[in-house]
Design an enzyme around this catalytic site. Structure first.
Site, PDB file in Angstrom:
ATOM      1  N   GLY A 524       7.536   3.990  -4.196  1.00 29.55           N
ATOM      2  CA  GLY A 524       6.431   4.469  -3.356  1.00 29.55           C
ATOM      3  C   GLY A 524       5.939   5.593  -3.964  1.00 29.55           C
ATOM      4  N   GLY A 526       3.536   9.109  -2.912  1.00 32.98           N
ATOM      5  CA  GLY A 526       2.463   9.804  -1.778  1.00 32.98           C
ATOM      6  C   GLY A 526       2.156  11.413  -2.273  1.00 32.98           C
ATOM      7  N   GLY A 527       1.712  11.998  -1.226  1.00 33.99           N
ATOM      8  CA  GLY A 527       1.107  13.396  -1.447  1.00 33.99           C
ATOM      9  C   GLY A 527       2.428  14.376  -1.702  1.00 33.99           C
ATOM     10  N   PHE A 528       3.789  13.901  -1.255  1.00 34.01           N
ATOM     11  CA  PHE A 528       4.653  14.502  -1.332  1.00 34.01           C
ATOM     12  C   PHE A 528       5.348  14.338  -2.608  1.00 34.01           C
ATOM     13  CE2 PHE A 528       8.719  16.409   0.660  1.00 34.01           C
ATOM     14  CZ  PHE A 528       9.727  15.946  -0.334  1.00 34.01           C
ATOM     15  N   GLY A 529       5.298  13.316  -3.291  1.00 31.83           N
ATOM     16  CA  GLY A 529       5.860  12.916  -4.568  1.00 31.83           C
ATOM     17  C   GLY A 529       6.022  11.265  -4.818  1.00 31.83           C
ATOM     18  N   VAL A 531       8.990   8.186  -4.313  1.00 37.10           N
ATOM     19  CA  VAL A 531      10.242   7.679  -3.625  1.00 37.10           C
ATOM     20  C   VAL A 531      11.088   6.702  -4.793  1.00 37.10           C
ATOM     21  CG1 VAL A 531      10.753   6.550  -1.466  1.00 37.10           C
ATOM     22  CG2 VAL A 531       8.651   8.086  -1.499  1.00 37.10           C
ATOM     23  N   LYS A 545      13.084  10.451  -1.488  1.00 42.70           N
ATOM     24  CA  LYS A 545      11.703  11.166  -1.541  1.00 42.70           C
ATOM     25  C   LYS A 545      11.890  12.582  -2.295  1.00 42.70           C
ATOM     26  CE  LYS A 545       8.884  11.047   2.107  1.00 42.70           C
ATOM     27  NZ  LYS A 545       8.393  11.344   3.159  1.00 42.70           N
ATOM     28  N   ASP A 643       0.488  11.941  12.598  1.00 38.44           N
ATOM     29  CA  ASP A 643       0.068  11.088  11.399  1.00 38.44           C
ATOM     30  C   ASP A 643       0.488   9.592  11.442  1.00 38.44           C
ATOM     31  OD1 ASP A 643      -1.337  10.580   9.298  1.00 38.44           O
ATOM     32  OD2 ASP A 643       0.156  11.379   7.741  1.00 38.44           O
TER      33      ASP A 643
END
Length: 837
Positions: A524, A526-529, A531, A545, A643
């Site tokens: 995966g 996302g904005g976090f980085g 996965v 994550k 969210d």
């Protein structure tokens, strides 16, 4: 003169052989001494809820007399001759001349008695005179009752349960007469003979329910605390569907009964509690729309519910990577065995109790636990906690005490003597006062003082660091803005980690688990980085994550939020955070691995959405709803997710929905359903945002209700709500025209029954209630779940026209002056920082 038993049996056989079994066999719900149940004939309760008759098992090689639900004939709830089956369907049930139910292997003079109610242990007198007993009646509760002419029950099946616990049935025992009402599992799913597991009431100490197998306990509920069983705090969330009743008359002038029962509340679906062949207790609820049973709750829930998992004086915490730890003041009996994850040996005291000697003893407060096994405890319902503590200190054998009743701040007294076994942390658990030597308590106080001193020094050092770096930060602000914030808060992260409840993993363990953060392990982004999929040394699969260095500011905020909030939460419908890793600038979160990934990968995928049948979708909807209700109302914290969307709902191997991504969640100090506050920073995903939040920055629990309504429409339709297709407007048009069922995903609509289409229409109506413009018009999650569960919406709950016009310009739609950062994906827009006007 009394008739000899042999002659009585011969007369009964003669009566049976004289009866024409087909036309005059028992009908309705009553069996008399002139009728029988045989062949395909059966008793039917007055409301047609239950039926009694013969059924086949073990590939039709064995036959049994049983009671089952009319709507679910395969669900047998009681069996008479479970340990002595018939070899054919020629069995005959009748009432003999002494008023006892008798099951024969045929209606001839050579027939033998297979089962008789007179052989069952019962407080009632089944052998009363023939004139007194006139009939046997199958009631709508599922209870088969033999009554005399005065209507007094002489025998009833509810006093001899098999593997099923029905509403109004008791589980327990009478300590004076010896009567026992316990469940006994089937041997297998097709063999109702007694299996390996029993569900019994332990009346020693503070009564509690246990599951036993081969002479040992495998699971227990914890003692009754006046409201619920100590180990099942979620019982309080079932109160809208079930009424619970616990009776303890073992002491004083009572009749000696200790029992537990439940009733379905008016309007609730049918339910039952099953002890299955594996020793698992399951609360099953009938889903009329799908015509099947849904698993509402089960126990044991996890490894910490396995009896004695951590041994004596051990405490189990399922959210920890290593679930077993020792109570404060204790240490593992064998450090080597604990290192190898063998914790059955438990823990031992570090310092012996003084028992009135020099220094004395005191108590350490262990909060939020399922109370230890109470079998050998002393219980005094009339004492208060102060008296309880005094008594415990006065007895050298006393090791702990707690309140017997949690109502009104706590009352009554339970005292433990010897080992504390089977203690675990549970959300909403009770307080347990563990006796320790005073030196251990002093060490605890000194540790706290040192901790406060360290925190004070760290804060002072952090302040000095900010001052010394202020000039450098100002000079490098434009070209190193992200790395600047990471440098400023590194020590703050370490400080936060030292005081959180989140376990930590060494970087080497996380790196090895993900094969060196190999690109092949990425599951995966996302904005976090990124996965990564990984596997810990003990074989457990995890999702890691990892904070992205390029977007470290957003990732840092999310990291801190998830560690502080989600580590304190545990629920079936929330993704479990196993731990985290902080190493220099590296920050990672370790979650349980979800086999089926996220919900959007199913409902928005043209190929996979057809595999998501309606029953599965409804189970996912209810799972998400229960998870949101837990966040809003039932957890230790009151949290707004902020969210909630399809991408943040993950699915495990059994397709159970689990809410994830708490990076922008917000903690509320109160729990009122419509409590509000205002924020200047708008964070969330376009399409799921409540209008009052997007326009004015109003934050409330109703914000999540709105997002849930959008998500509910997406799950029903398989379509995404975005700028080019306004799903809310489309759903409103269909509902207003009375064609809500047409919103059902075309990929599965043709295979749905009429009941399922009606169920989908109800879900659309509930969703439209959730997305109404005014927050006060939206129902709280505590009202949404009953509407979805029972598929009943009050006539007065008619949705108003929602805000269905989607603006073409995001900035104007949100009424903001400065949209600092808008990250666009293929189907959605995520607003991460907007300043309200």
């Amino acid at each position: 003169m009394a008739m000899p038993p042999a002659m009585s049996h011969m007369l009964f056989l003669a009566l049976l052989s004289a009866l024409p079994l087909s036309p005059s066999a028992a009908s309705g719900n009553t069996l008399t001494q002139s009728t029988t149940v045989a062949g395909e004939k059966m008793l039917v309760s007055p409301g047609n809820a239950f039926q009694l008759g013969l059924f086949a098992a073990s590939n039709h090689s064995k036959w049994f007399l049983g009671i089952w639900f009319t709507v679910s004939p395969d669900t047998v709830v009681w069996v008479a001759n479970r340990d002595r089956p018939l070899n054919s369907s020629s069995g005959v049930l009748g009432l003999n001349d002494r008023g006892a139910l008798v099951l024969l292997d045929g209606a001839t003079t050579n027939s033998t008695t297979v089962w008789s109610s007179s052989s069952s242990n019962s407080n009632s007198n089944s052998n009363s005179s023939a004139a007194a007993v006139v009939s046997a009646e199958l009631r709508d509760t599922g209870n088969l009752v033999v009554t005399d002419a005065a209507g007094v029950a002489r025998w009833q099946s509810f006093e001899h349960p098999t593997n099923t616990f029905l509403p109004e049935m008791r589980v327990g025992k009478n300590v004076r007469t010896g009567a026992d009402w316990s469940l006994w599992s089937w041997r297998s799913a097709d063999d109702p003979s007694p299996g390996d597991f029993r569900y019994v009431m332990d009346t020693g100490g503070s009564p509690e329910l246990h599951v036993w197998s081969h002479g040992r306990k495998t699971y227990r509920t914890g003692p009754w605390n006046g409201v619920r069983f100590s180990g099942i705090p979620e019982m309080t969330t079932f109160e809208d569907m079930f009424e619970f009743q616990f009776t303890d008359d073992a002491a004083g002038d009572g009749d000696g009964e200790v029992s537990y029962m439940f009733r379905d509340r008016d309007g609730s679906p049918m339910s039952r509690v099953l002890l299955n062949e594996s020793g698992v207790m399951q609360r099953m609820v009938w889903d009329a729309a799908s015509g099947s049973w849904s698993n509402f709750w089960s126990g044991p829930r996890d490894q910490c519910d396995s009896y004695g998992r951590c041994g004596a004086f051990g405490v189990c915490n399922v959210v920890d990577a290593t679930p077993c730890s020792c109570v404060r003041g204790f240490a593992p009996r064998s450090a080597a065995e604990w290192y190898m994850r063998n914790t059955s040996g438990g823990c031992a005291r570090r310092t012996p109790l003084q028992c009135g000697g020099g220094g004395g003893d005191g108590f350490y407060l262990l909060r939020g636990v399922k109370l230890p096994d109470t079998h050998s405890c002393a219980v005094d319902a009339g004492a208060n906690l102060e008296e309880c503590a005094r008594r415990c200190l006065g007895n050298c054998s006393c090791t702990a005490y707690s309140a017997a009743d949690i109502r009104g701040g706590g009352s009554g007294c339970i005292q433990w003597f010897g080992d504390l076994v089977d203690t675990r942390l549970v959300d909403g658990g009770q307080d347990l006062y563990v006796r320790l030597a005073e030196s251990e308590l002093d060490a605890t106080k000194n540790t706290r003082k040192k901790f406060v001193a360290v925190i004070t020094l760290l804060i002072a050092g952090f302040a000095l660091l900010l001052l010394s770096l202020a000039f450098m930060i100002w000079r490098k602000m434009r070209r190193r803005r992200s790395s600047k914030k990471v440098s400023m808060v590194d020590e703050a992260v370490e400080l936060m980690m030292s005081s959180s409840e989140c376990p930590t993993y060494p970087l080497e363990i996380v790196r090895a688990a993900t094969n060196g953060f190999c690109a092949d392990n990425v599951i995966g982004r996302g904005g976090f980085g990124l996965v990564y999929k990984g596997q810990l040394p003990d074989g457990q699969q995890v999702a890691v994550k990892k904070l992205s260095a390029e977007n470290s500011v957003q990732g840092l905020n999310e990291f801190i939020n998830e560690v502080v909030l989600i580590a304190k939460l545990q629920h079936r419908n929330l993704v479990r955070l196993l731990g985290c890793c902080v190493h220099c600038s590296e920050r990672m979160l370790v979650y349980e691995y979800m086999t089926n990934k996220s919900l959007d990968a199913f409902i928005f995928d043209a190929r996979r959405r057809a595999s998501l049948r309606w029953k599965t979708r409804l189970d996912i909807i209810l799972g998400i709803a229960r998870g949101v209700l837990y966040l809003h109302q039932d957890s230790r914290l009151n949290i707004i997710h902020r969210d909630l969307k399809a991408a943040n709902v993950l699915l495990d191997a059994a397709m159970v929905a689990k809410i994830s991504d708490f990076g922008i969640a917000r903690l509320f100090s109160g729990s009122a359903d419509r409590q509000e506050t205002i924020t200047r920073t708008i964070i969330g995903t376009y399409g799921y945002m409540a209008p009052e939040y997007a326009m004015d920055g109003t934050v409330s629990f109703m914000q999540d209700v709105y997002s849930f309504g959008v998500l509910l429409l997406e799950i029903v339709s398989g379509s995404k709500n975005h700028r080019s297709f306004n799903l809310i407007a489309h759903a409103w048009g269909l509902w207003e025209a009375g064609r809500s069922h047409e919103l059902m995903d075309p990929a599965i609509r043709s295979d749905c029954t009429g009941a399922e289409l009606a169920q989908a229409a109800t879900c659309v109506q509930v969703a439209l209630l959730c997305v109404q413009e005014c927050p006060t018009q939206r129902p709280p999650m505590a009202e949404v779940i009953p509407m979805l569960s029972r598929q009943v919406v009050a006539p007065s709950s008619q949705p108003q026209r929602p805000v269905v016009c989607t603006p073409r310009n995001i900035s104007h739609a949100l009424a903001v002056d400065d949209a600092r950062e808008i990250t666009c994906g293929s189907n959605d827009v995520t607003i991460t920082d907007l300043q309200g006007r």
